[in-house]
Design an enzyme around this catalytic site. Structure first.
Site, PDB file in Angstrom:
ATOM      1  N   SER A   1     -20.019   5.796   3.699  1.00  0.00           N
ATOM      2  CA  SER A   1     -19.455   6.485   2.582  1.00  0.00           C
ATOM      3  C   SER A   1     -19.973   7.264   1.973  1.00  0.00           C
ATOM      4  CB  SER A   1     -18.923   5.652   1.385  1.00  0.00           C
ATOM      5  OG  SER A   1     -18.063   6.096   0.572  1.00  0.00           O
TER       6      SER A   1
ATOM      7  N   ASP B   1      -8.924   1.584   5.991  1.00  0.00           N
ATOM      8  CA  ASP B   1      -9.023   2.666   5.177  1.00  0.00           C
ATOM      9  C   ASP B   1      -8.405   4.248   5.894  1.00  0.00           C
ATOM     10  OD1 ASP B   1     -11.057   4.500   4.681  1.00  0.00           O
ATOM     11  OD2 ASP B   1     -12.619   3.993   4.595  1.00  0.00           O
TER      12      ASP B   1
ATOM     13  N   HIS C   1     -11.918   0.012   3.732  1.00  0.00           N
ATOM     14  CA  HIS C   1     -13.352   1.432   3.690  1.00  0.00           C
ATOM     15  C   HIS C   1     -14.216   0.844   3.536  1.00  0.00           C
ATOM     16  CE1 HIS C   1     -15.257   4.882   2.649  1.00  0.00           C
ATOM     17  NE2 HIS C   1     -16.038   4.433   1.660  1.00  0.00           N
TER      18      HIS C   1
END
Length: 141
Positions: free
Chosen positions: A41, A92, A119
């Site tokens: 991320s 995701d 995610h």
């Protein structure tokens, strides 16, 4: 990641160049030789500038739906020879498809999709995540 969560901001982390330099210092201070960089991320803001400038210093790269992939061109990615495992959860639907679209230009990549994971696929499906990661790491030996 400096400036995220409860960590204090770091002035050098304001620019991509600064974030690359910050990561260089981290590896240097830890005395790491050819590490595998795992980048979920928000850490993409640090890992991607480093990868593009110093990918040859990494044994491997494991992006997990990182941010910032659209900031670089297909040609820039094509110039990186680092072995890469592009890893993401199939639920995701926001960041993962965009990251995959950009990162697939890395010439030495393979992809692992974790079914039923979002995610934070490493939290949603930790066993499948670790199997994929360990399989990649074994390939690097």
């Amino acid at each position: 990641i400096p400036g995220y969560g409860d960590s204090p901001p770091v002035e050098m982390a304001v620019t991509a160049q600064g974030r690359k330099t910050f990561l260089e210092h981290v590896f240097q201070e830890l005395g790491m030789q050819r590490p595998v960089l795992v980048s979920p991320s928000m850490s993409g803001r640090f890992s991607l500038p480093f990868l593009l400038a110093h990918g040859n210093q990494l044994a491997g790269f494991v992006p997990i739906a990182p941010v910032g992939t659209k900031d670089y061109t297909a040609d820039q990615y094509r110039g990186v020879q680092t072995l890469t495992l592009i890893l993401y959860g199939d639920r995701d639907t926001g960041l993962a498809p965009q990251a995959l679209q950009n990162l697939q230009h890395l010439p030495q990549h393979r992809v692992a999709v974790l079914p039923g994971a979002g995610h934070a696929c490493y939290l949603d499906k930790p066993e499948a995540f670790h199997q994929a990661l360990l399989g990649f790491l074994r390939q690097l030996k």
